[in-house]
Design a protein around this motif. Structure first.
Motif, mmCIF file in Angstrom:
data_model
loop_
_atom_site.group_PDB
_atom_site.id
_atom_site.type_symbol
_atom_site.label_atom_id
_atom_site.label_comp_id
_atom_site.label_asym_id
_atom_site.label_seq_id
_atom_site.Cartn_x
_atom_site.Cartn_y
_atom_site.Cartn_z
ATOM 1 N N ASN A 36 0.520 -1.247 -0.020
ATOM 2 C CA ASN A 36 0.399 0.413 0.170
ATOM 3 C C ASN A 36 1.075 1.369 0.226
ATOM 4 O O ASN A 36 1.944 0.933 0.478
ATOM 5 C CB ASN A 36 -0.818 0.015 1.368
ATOM 6 C CG ASN A 36 -1.832 -0.808 1.259
ATOM 7 O OD1 ASN A 36 -2.389 -1.131 0.409
ATOM 8 N ND2 ASN A 36 -2.163 -1.116 2.686
ATOM 9 N N GLY A 37 0.682 1.996 -0.828
ATOM 10 C CA GLY A 37 1.386 3.193 -1.051
ATOM 11 C C GLY A 37 2.669 3.391 -1.991
ATOM 12 O O GLY A 37 3.769 4.551 -1.601
ATOM 13 N N ALA A 38 2.855 1.989 -2.111
ATOM 14 C CA ALA A 38 3.943 2.281 -3.190
ATOM 15 C C ALA A 38 4.278 2.968 -4.043
ATOM 16 O O ALA A 38 5.500 3.586 -4.959
ATOM 17 C CB ALA A 38 4.276 1.008 -3.346
ATOM 18 N N GLY A 39 2.651 3.748 -5.033
ATOM 19 C CA GLY A 39 2.958 4.494 -6.116
ATOM 20 C C GLY A 39 2.344 3.938 -7.124
ATOM 21 O O GLY A 39 2.467 4.557 -8.304
ATOM 22 N N LYS A 40 1.876 2.571 -7.058
ATOM 23 C CA LYS A 40 1.180 1.852 -8.540
ATOM 24 C C LYS A 40 -0.364 2.394 -8.852
ATOM 25 O O LYS A 40 0.462 2.418 -10.072
ATOM 26 C CB LYS A 40 0.899 0.413 -7.832
ATOM 27 C CG LYS A 40 2.210 -0.506 -7.304
ATOM 28 C CD LYS A 40 1.407 -1.975 -6.549
ATOM 29 C CE LYS A 40 0.389 -1.617 -5.556
ATOM 30 N NZ LYS A 40 0.423 -1.282 -3.749
ATOM 31 N N SER A 41 -0.957 3.133 -7.722
ATOM 32 C CA SER A 41 -1.855 3.856 -8.902
ATOM 33 C C SER A 41 -1.076 4.948 -9.057
ATOM 34 O O SER A 41 -2.444 5.492 -9.922
ATOM 35 C CB SER A 41 -3.186 3.806 -7.930
ATOM 36 O OG SER A 41 -3.171 2.426 -7.529
ATOM 37 N N THR A 42 -0.575 5.894 -8.503
ATOM 38 C CA THR A 42 -0.476 7.049 -8.725
ATOM 39 C C THR A 42 0.174 6.930 -10.719
ATOM 40 O O THR A 42 0.364 7.414 -11.217
ATOM 41 C CB THR A 42 1.037 7.482 -7.840
ATOM 42 O OG1 THR A 42 0.368 7.441 -7.154
ATOM 43 C CG2 THR A 42 1.415 9.204 -8.273
ATOM 44 N N PHE A 43 1.173 5.778 -10.618
ATOM 45 C CA PHE A 43 2.344 5.554 -11.795
ATOM 46 C C PHE A 43 0.952 5.221 -13.009
ATOM 47 O O PHE A 43 1.294 4.881 -14.103
ATOM 48 C CB PHE A 43 3.322 4.004 -11.764
ATOM 49 C CG PHE A 43 3.626 3.962 -13.143
ATOM 50 C CD1 PHE A 43 4.492 4.323 -13.444
ATOM 51 C CD2 PHE A 43 2.934 2.892 -13.477
ATOM 52 C CE1 PHE A 43 5.204 4.017 -14.466
ATOM 53 C CE2 PHE A 43 4.278 2.157 -14.944
ATOM 54 C CZ PHE A 43 5.317 3.112 -15.341
#
Ligand code: ATP
Length: 230
Positions: A36-43
């Motif tokens: 969670n929060g690793a940046g996958k959705s942002t990517f």
């Protein structure tokens, strides 16, 4: 098909992505895993224009597309299945699917093909989309994205909130889609599922790539280290 070079992304002053180098080739199915929060959705959001990105940091079919408007990126052949499905609550299953045809490109996908892929949706086509089970709603969300005939399909957490048997059913559809020549990137918290369906995978940690490689050759230890940083 698509690559990023040193991609950074910000929410106001807060940096979420710290220089992501990523590549997916035509016909590949690539998975992105990470906590969670690793940046996958942002990517994924940066790829489809929902989060700002420098023009040259993202190339799609050889053209720089970073920061283009989402509509323009969809017209060029990219579609997103968003986290949480995001169906239109007042619309029927079929109307939800047709919303995806608004930016329709030439290609094999139409209502008939989506119903062949997910026969249960044909039965329920007149029902409100949001009255369906979570798994069936996910099928609608995938079908809606396919209706634009994308060349690259981005899927965010298809398994979210679904029972294991339903997750397997949903994921069984992906190879059928890529067999037709479509390229796919799936963000997935379920590491085992991600490894099974993809040819290559990337692990993100704190906005950086902590591991990448052929899905069949990365070991459990490598994944654990890349995922949790232990
Ligand atoms: P999850 O699996 O929980 O969706 P993720 O790997 O997709 O996680 P992101 O949602 O991309 O991670 O989040 C990356 C970082 O950006 C996190 O630190 C998060 O708090 C922050 N972030 C995400 N969305 C926003 C937003 N709208 N405004 C501010 N910060 C955000």
């Amino acid at each position: 098909m698509l690559s990023t070079h040193g991609l950074q992304a910000f929410y106001g002053d807060a940096q979420a992505l710290f220089g992501i180098d990523f590549e997916v080739e035509a016909g590949e199915l690539v998975a992105i895993i990470g906590a969670n929060g690793a940046g996958k959705s942002t990517f994924l959001k940066a790829l489809c224009g929902l989060v700002k990105a420098p023009r040259d940091a993202i190339r799609f079919k050889g053209e720089p597309v970073g920061g283009l408007a989402p509509g323009e990126i969809v017209r060029r052949g990219l579609a997103l299945v968003p986290e949480g499905r995001r169906l239109f609550p007042s619309l029927s299953v079929e109307e939800n699917l047709l919303m995806g045809a608004n930016s329709r490109r030439a290609g094999p996908w139409n209502l008939r093909r989506v119903y062949e892929l997910f026969p249960v949706l044909l039965e329920k086509r007149r029902q409100p989309g949001t009255s369906l089970s979570g798994g069936q709603q996910q099928m609608v969300a995938i079908g809606r994205a396919l209706m634009s005939n994308p060349e690259l399909l981005l899927c965010d957490e298809l398994s979210l909130g679904l029972a294991p048997i339903v997750i397997r059913e949903i994921y069984a559809a992906l190879p059928k889609i890529t067999q037709e020549g479509m390229t796919a990137v799936v963000v997935e918290q379920d590491v085992q599922m991600a490894q099974q369906v993809s040819q290559r995978l990337y692990c993100f940690q704190e906005g950086k790539v902590s591991l990448s490689g052929a899905s069949s050759s990365v070991t459990r230890e490598q994944v654990a280290r890349a995922y949790f940083g232990v």
